[in-house]
Write a protein that holds these residues in place. Structure first.
Motif, PDB file in Angstrom:
ATOM      1  N   GLN A  35       0.838  -1.202   0.000  1.00  0.00           N
ATOM      2  CA  GLN A  35       0.000   0.000   0.000  1.00  0.00           C
ATOM      3  C   GLN A  35       0.874   1.253   0.000  1.00  0.00           C
ATOM      4  O   GLN A  35       0.614   2.198  -0.738  1.00  0.00           O
ATOM      5  N   MET A  36       1.927   1.243   0.811  1.00  0.00           N
ATOM      6  CA  MET A  36       2.819   2.394   0.876  1.00  0.00           C
ATOM      7  C   MET A  36       3.550   2.603  -0.445  1.00  0.00           C
ATOM      8  O   MET A  36       3.702   3.727  -0.907  1.00  0.00           O
ATOM      9  N   LYS A  37       3.973   1.510  -1.069  1.00  0.00           N
ATOM     10  CA  LYS A  37       4.640   1.616  -2.372  1.00  0.00           C
ATOM     11  C   LYS A  37       3.688   2.213  -3.412  1.00  0.00           C
ATOM     12  O   LYS A  37       4.082   3.049  -4.222  1.00  0.00           O
ATOM     13  N   GLY A  38       2.433   1.778  -3.389  1.00  0.00           N
ATOM     14  CA  GLY A  38       1.450   2.306  -4.334  1.00  0.00           C
ATOM     15  C   GLY A  38       1.206   3.788  -4.132  1.00  0.00           C
ATOM     16  O   GLY A  38       1.107   4.551  -5.103  1.00  0.00           O
ATOM     17  N   MET A  39       1.123   4.212  -2.879  1.00  0.00           N
ATOM     18  CA  MET A  39       0.925   5.637  -2.593  1.00  0.00           C
ATOM     19  C   MET A  39       2.132   6.445  -3.046  1.00  0.00           C
ATOM     20  O   MET A  39       1.997   7.510  -3.644  1.00  0.00           O
ATOM     21  N   MET A  70      -0.977  14.067  -4.414  1.00  0.00           N
ATOM     22  CA  MET A  70      -0.728  12.780  -3.779  1.00  0.00           C
ATOM     23  C   MET A  70      -2.015  12.235  -3.198  1.00  0.00           C
ATOM     24  O   MET A  70      -2.924  13.006  -2.872  1.00  0.00           O
ATOM     25  N   PRO A  71      -2.094  10.911  -3.059  1.00  0.00           N
ATOM     26  CA  PRO A  71      -3.312  10.324  -2.497  1.00  0.00           C
ATOM     27  C   PRO A  71      -3.386  10.558  -0.987  1.00  0.00           C
ATOM     28  O   PRO A  71      -2.380  10.496  -0.293  1.00  0.00           O
ATOM     29  N   ASN A  72      -4.586  10.822  -0.521  1.00  0.00           N
ATOM     30  CA  ASN A  72      -4.837  10.920   0.912  1.00  0.00           C
ATOM     31  C   ASN A  72      -4.845   9.498   1.447  1.00  0.00           C
ATOM     32  O   ASN A  72      -5.612   8.659   0.965  1.00  0.00           O
ATOM     33  N   GLY A 109      -7.878   7.768  -0.065  1.00  0.00           N
ATOM     34  CA  GLY A 109      -7.388   7.303  -1.352  1.00  0.00           C
ATOM     35  C   GLY A 109      -7.571   8.331  -2.457  1.00  0.00           C
ATOM     36  O   GLY A 109      -7.073   8.162  -3.560  1.00  0.00           O
ATOM     37  N   LYS A 110      -8.296   9.412  -2.169  1.00  0.00           N
ATOM     38  CA  LYS A 110      -8.521  10.458  -3.173  1.00  0.00           C
ATOM     39  C   LYS A 110      -7.274  11.335  -3.301  1.00  0.00           C
ATOM     40  O   LYS A 110      -6.585  11.602  -2.320  1.00  0.00           O
ATOM     41  N   ALA A 111      -7.034  11.788  -4.533  1.00  0.00           N
ATOM     42  CA  ALA A 111      -5.891  12.660  -4.785  1.00  0.00           C
ATOM     43  C   ALA A 111      -6.138  14.037  -4.175  1.00  0.00           C
ATOM     44  O   ALA A 111      -7.243  14.568  -4.247  1.00  0.00           O
ATOM     45  N   GLU A 112      -5.096  14.586  -3.564  1.00  0.00           N
ATOM     46  CA  GLU A 112      -5.150  15.934  -3.017  1.00  0.00           C
ATOM     47  C   GLU A 112      -4.027  16.744  -3.646  1.00  0.00           C
ATOM     48  O   GLU A 112      -2.917  16.243  -3.819  1.00  0.00           O
ATOM     49  N   SER A 113      -4.325  17.980  -3.981  1.00  0.00           N
ATOM     50  CA  SER A 113      -3.341  18.863  -4.597  1.00  0.00           C
ATOM     51  C   SER A 113      -2.917  19.937  -3.617  1.00  0.00           C
ATOM     52  O   SER A 113      -3.722  20.413  -2.821  1.00  0.00           O
TER      53      SER A 113
END
Length: 161
Positions: free
Chosen positions: A68-72, A94-96, A100-104
């Motif tokens: 999971q950490m590698k994917g993030m 990056m994902p929260n 899991g949603k992207a945050e800018s």
């Protein structure tokens, strides 16, 4: 997540003293000095970040958590523009980890370079001035900017675009 943003902001804010307030070439405009190696557009190097993570990860973590950490980490996108006038702008997505949603996020500030020590000071985030600007120190070496946030098991690495 805040530590990752601080690392990005550090790199983004790099206000190299070597650039001073020179001309467009990054030098002083009078002596023909070359541009600082920091000046330009930098992007997050996902492959190098993954290698850094794998080298520093705790082998006792559950495999599912490691994946999971590698994917993030692989999903983090960022770009930083380091200007010859000692300023920078940066944007990161990056994902929260909770949703899991992207945050800018966006940052602006100043930078200096002394030897291979690249210091950035973030003066505004997401268009709002910071009451207490953050200064971080990264390393600019071998064409890479490496930010090693305190307590993080990996570095964030940027390469020139």
């Amino acid at each position: 997540m805040k530590k990752m943003w601080i690392a990005f902001a550090l790199v983004s804010c790099l206000a190299f003293a070597a650039c001073g307030s020179g001309g467009e070439d990054g030098g002083n405009g009078d002596s023909g000095e070359p541009a600082s190696p920091a000046v330009g557009t930098w992007v997050i190097d996902s492959a190098a970040n993954l290698k850094s993570f794998e080298a520093g990860m705790d082998p006792n973590l559950p495999p599912q958590m490691l994946e999971q950490m590698k994917g993030m980490l692989a999903a983090i996108k960022g770009e930083m523009k380091v200007n010859a006038d000692g300023t920078f702008t940066g944007a990161m997505e990056m994902p929260n980890p909770m949703t899991g949603k992207a945050e800018s996020q966006k940052a602006e500030g100043t930078w200096t370079l002394e030897g291979d020590q690249f210091s950035i000071t973030t003066t505004s985030e997401n268009g709002k001035p910071k009451e207490n600007p953050d200064t971080e120190v990264a390393t600019l070496k071998d064409g890479l900017i490496t930010v090693s946030p305190a307590g993080a098991p990996f570095s964030i690495i940027f390469k020139k675009k």
